[in-house]
Design an enzyme around this catalytic site. Structure first.
Site, PDB file in Angstrom:
ATOM      1  N   ASP A 190      -2.856 -18.306   2.447  1.00 25.83           N
ATOM      2  CA  ASP A 190      -4.028 -19.014   1.918  1.00 25.83           C
ATOM      3  C   ASP A 190      -4.545 -20.026   2.947  1.00 25.83           C
ATOM      4  O   ASP A 190      -5.747 -20.167   3.163  1.00 25.83           O
ATOM      5  CB  ASP A 190      -3.729 -19.686   0.563  1.00 25.83           C
ATOM      6  CG  ASP A 190      -2.308 -20.208   0.454  1.00 25.83           C
ATOM      7  OD1 ASP A 190      -1.528 -20.012   1.404  1.00 25.83           O
ATOM      8  OD2 ASP A 190      -1.963 -20.830  -0.563  1.00 25.83           O
ATOM      9  N   ASP A 195     -10.725  -8.401   8.186  1.00 23.60           N
ATOM     10  CA  ASP A 195     -12.154  -8.334   7.850  1.00 23.60           C
ATOM     11  C   ASP A 195     -12.793  -9.717   7.982  1.00 23.60           C
ATOM     12  O   ASP A 195     -13.945  -9.847   8.407  1.00 23.60           O
ATOM     13  CB  ASP A 195     -12.365  -7.809   6.423  1.00 23.60           C
ATOM     14  CG  ASP A 195     -12.463  -6.283   6.390  1.00 23.60           C
ATOM     15  OD1 ASP A 195     -11.971  -5.655   7.353  1.00 23.60           O
ATOM     16  OD2 ASP A 195     -13.015  -5.729   5.424  1.00 23.60           O
ATOM     17  N   LYS A 203       3.552 -15.350   2.760  1.00 15.75           N
ATOM     18  CA  LYS A 203       3.509 -16.134   1.522  1.00 15.75           C
ATOM     19  C   LYS A 203       4.967 -16.446   1.159  1.00 15.75           C
ATOM     20  O   LYS A 203       5.477 -16.071   0.091  1.00 15.75           O
ATOM     21  CB  LYS A 203       2.790 -15.308   0.436  1.00 15.75           C
ATOM     22  CG  LYS A 203       2.426 -16.074  -0.811  1.00 15.75           C
ATOM     23  CD  LYS A 203       1.281 -17.041  -0.613  1.00 15.75           C
ATOM     24  CE  LYS A 203       1.056 -17.861  -1.879  1.00 15.75           C
ATOM     25  NZ  LYS A 203       0.159 -19.005  -1.663  1.00 15.75           N
ATOM     26  N   TYR A 242       0.818  -1.215   0.000  1.00 14.24           N
ATOM     27  CA  TYR A 242       0.000   0.000   0.000  1.00 14.24           C
ATOM     28  C   TYR A 242       0.852   1.265   0.000  1.00 14.24           C
ATOM     29  O   TYR A 242       0.348   2.349  -0.270  1.00 14.24           O
ATOM     30  CB  TYR A 242      -0.951   0.025   1.215  1.00 14.24           C
ATOM     31  CG  TYR A 242      -1.983  -1.083   1.223  1.00 14.24           C
ATOM     32  CD1 TYR A 242      -2.094  -1.975   0.165  1.00 14.24           C
ATOM     33  CD2 TYR A 242      -2.856  -1.237   2.293  1.00 14.24           C
ATOM     34  CE1 TYR A 242      -3.031  -2.997   0.178  1.00 14.24           C
ATOM     35  CE2 TYR A 242      -3.801  -2.249   2.311  1.00 14.24           C
ATOM     36  CZ  TYR A 242      -3.877  -3.136   1.249  1.00 14.24           C
ATOM     37  OH  TYR A 242      -4.804  -4.144   1.257  1.00 14.24           O
ATOM     38  N   ASP A 255      -4.991  -6.597   6.221  1.00 11.98           N
ATOM     39  CA  ASP A 255      -6.190  -5.886   5.793  1.00 11.98           C
ATOM     40  C   ASP A 255      -7.298  -6.895   5.481  1.00 11.98           C
ATOM     41  O   ASP A 255      -8.437  -6.776   5.943  1.00 11.98           O
ATOM     42  CB  ASP A 255      -5.826  -5.070   4.535  1.00 11.98           C
ATOM     43  CG  ASP A 255      -6.926  -4.113   4.130  1.00 11.98           C
ATOM     44  OD1 ASP A 255      -7.900  -3.973   4.885  1.00 11.98           O
ATOM     45  OD2 ASP A 255      -6.804  -3.493   3.054  1.00 11.98           O
TER      46      ASP A 255
END
Ligand code: NAD
Length: 366
Positions: free
Chosen positions: A227, A255, A195, A146, A251
């Site tokens: 994942d 959620d 990852k 970001y 992020d």
């Protein structure tokens, strides 16, 4: 004592939920002889409308001068709001990214625990919920994808977008320190989500976190691919204590964690730097679909206010009182619409209330 609090109402449901958090905080600290002096700070779409930019330098100065900031949320509906016709660095979210960067808020804490009273609002099966779960998501907030260099340009005649994901070892070390410190006060386990089978940045994360871990041998450390983590959160959330992860993975996963708590509106968050200062806001966004209706769930913001009192002002008792009052209010059957079970039979004994009624009910139980 009088504490100075910055207050960013922002856009959408922001003003509605911040008003409730302020009401509850004021009552909670008054019991211990303290008071809060608020400075309203403009950020997001409302700042664009008033000043032409999502965050002015004056607003940053105001935030630097206070002890902590309580915030609602910023932004509008990207499909319809004129704010999203502006260049990316002039849009509402750019204000929040700039504020986080200016205040060096590198660690984002999102506690996700299932209130026993909200079992019915949790989308997971009863056997998966088991004894419930209590997760602390620690997300790196000022690095990664970001904040990396980005551009869109033709490459060999084909329009191509490039985003850059970079982390240096210092950025990883300071947030890892926070995660181990927090785990030490909890169930003493840190799961690093990455990852590492693909990304160089993830491999550096593993190396740096492993070296920080040498100081915290009483804490269990494990690594999990993102994942798999997304799957494990809905398969067996009780296995997690502290989840430490980089900006974008955090992020997305936070959620997911908010959803298994019952609603995005219920989850609080704290963004901290190396001092006691912090920015406290609910995990959800400005919810333009329900803004202005007086029905938004204020619990995430009220719970963020409790974190503000605990982490920035050191008023642990007042924070405990707020947490207790939220639990009692839920136990007494008060629910905003997002927390109402779908089945009619399960609605028995519950009372659907609006945003300010929920705030009032919590104040009454303080
Ligand atoms: P959102 O979180 O605003 O809404 C997602 C869904 O959750 C909606 O159905 C909404 O009604 C519901 N919801 C969220 N908060 C709720 C609450 N307190 N009570 C009841 N229901 C609630 O996400 P979105 O729709 O993807 O984004 C809307 C805007 O918010 C966008 O402009 C986005 O950029 C912005 N946003 C801001 C922040 C922030 O201020 N930190 C965070 C996320 C999104």
């Amino acid at each position: 004592m009088v504490y100075k609090i910055g207050s960013i109402s922002g856009d959408g449901i922001g003003p509605e939920i911040v008003a409730e958090a302020r009401k509850v905080m004021d009552h909670a600290v008054a019991k211990y002889g303290h008071s809060l002096e608020y400075t309203d700070i403009l950020m997001g779409g409302c700042s664009i409308d008033a000043t032409g930019v999502p965050l002015t330098n004056e607003a940053i100065e105001q935030a630097i001068e206070v002890d902590a900031v309580i915030m609602g949320s910023i932004g509008g509906n990207p499909a319809t709001s004129p704010w999203y016709q502006l260049p990316p660095d002039k849009r509402p979210e750019a204000g929040l990214l700039k504020l986080r960067k200016s205040l060096r808020l590198f660690a984002n804490l999102r506690p996700a625990h299932l209130y026993p009273e909200l079992r019915g609002a949790c989308p997971l099966r009863d056997d998966i919920i088991g004894e419930g779960f209590d997760i602390m998501m620690v997300r790196e907030l000022t690095g990664g994808l970001y904040f990396g260099k980005r551009e869109t340009k033709p490459v060999n005649g084909v329009n191509t977008a490039i985003d850059t994901l970079s982390y240096n070892e210092n950025e990883i070390r300071r947030v890892a320190e926070k995660a181990f410190y927090i785990a030490g006060k909890r169930r003493k386990k840190v799961t690093v989500v990455d990852k590492a089978n693909v990304l160089d940045s993830s491999r550096l994360w593993r190396k740096v976190v492993t070296s920080v871990h040498e100081k915290y041998q009483n804490i269990e450390l494990e690594f999990m691919l993102v994942d798999n983590a997304a799957m494990q959160l809905v398969r067996d959330p009780g296995q997690f204590d502290v989840i430490l992860t980089e900006n974008m993975f955090g992020d997305i996963l936070s959620d997911e964690a908010a959803m298994i708590m019952g609603s995005l509106g219920t989850m609080p968050s704290a963004s901290l730097n190396e001092t006691k200062f912090g920015l406290f806001e609910p995990s959800g966004g400005s919810a333009p679909d329900i803004a202005g209706k007086g029905i938004a769930d204020p619990i995430g913001t009220i719970s963020s206010a409790s974190m503000l009192l605990r982490y920035s002002l050191g008023l642990d008792k007042a924070a405990d009182d707020i947490d207790g009052a939220i639990k009692k209010t839920l136990a007494d059957g008060y629910r905003t619409f997002d927390l109402m079970p779908k089945e009619a039979a399960e609605k028995k004994g519950l009372k659907q209330v609006g945003t300010s009624e929920m705030g009032d009910a919590i104040v009454e139980r303080l």
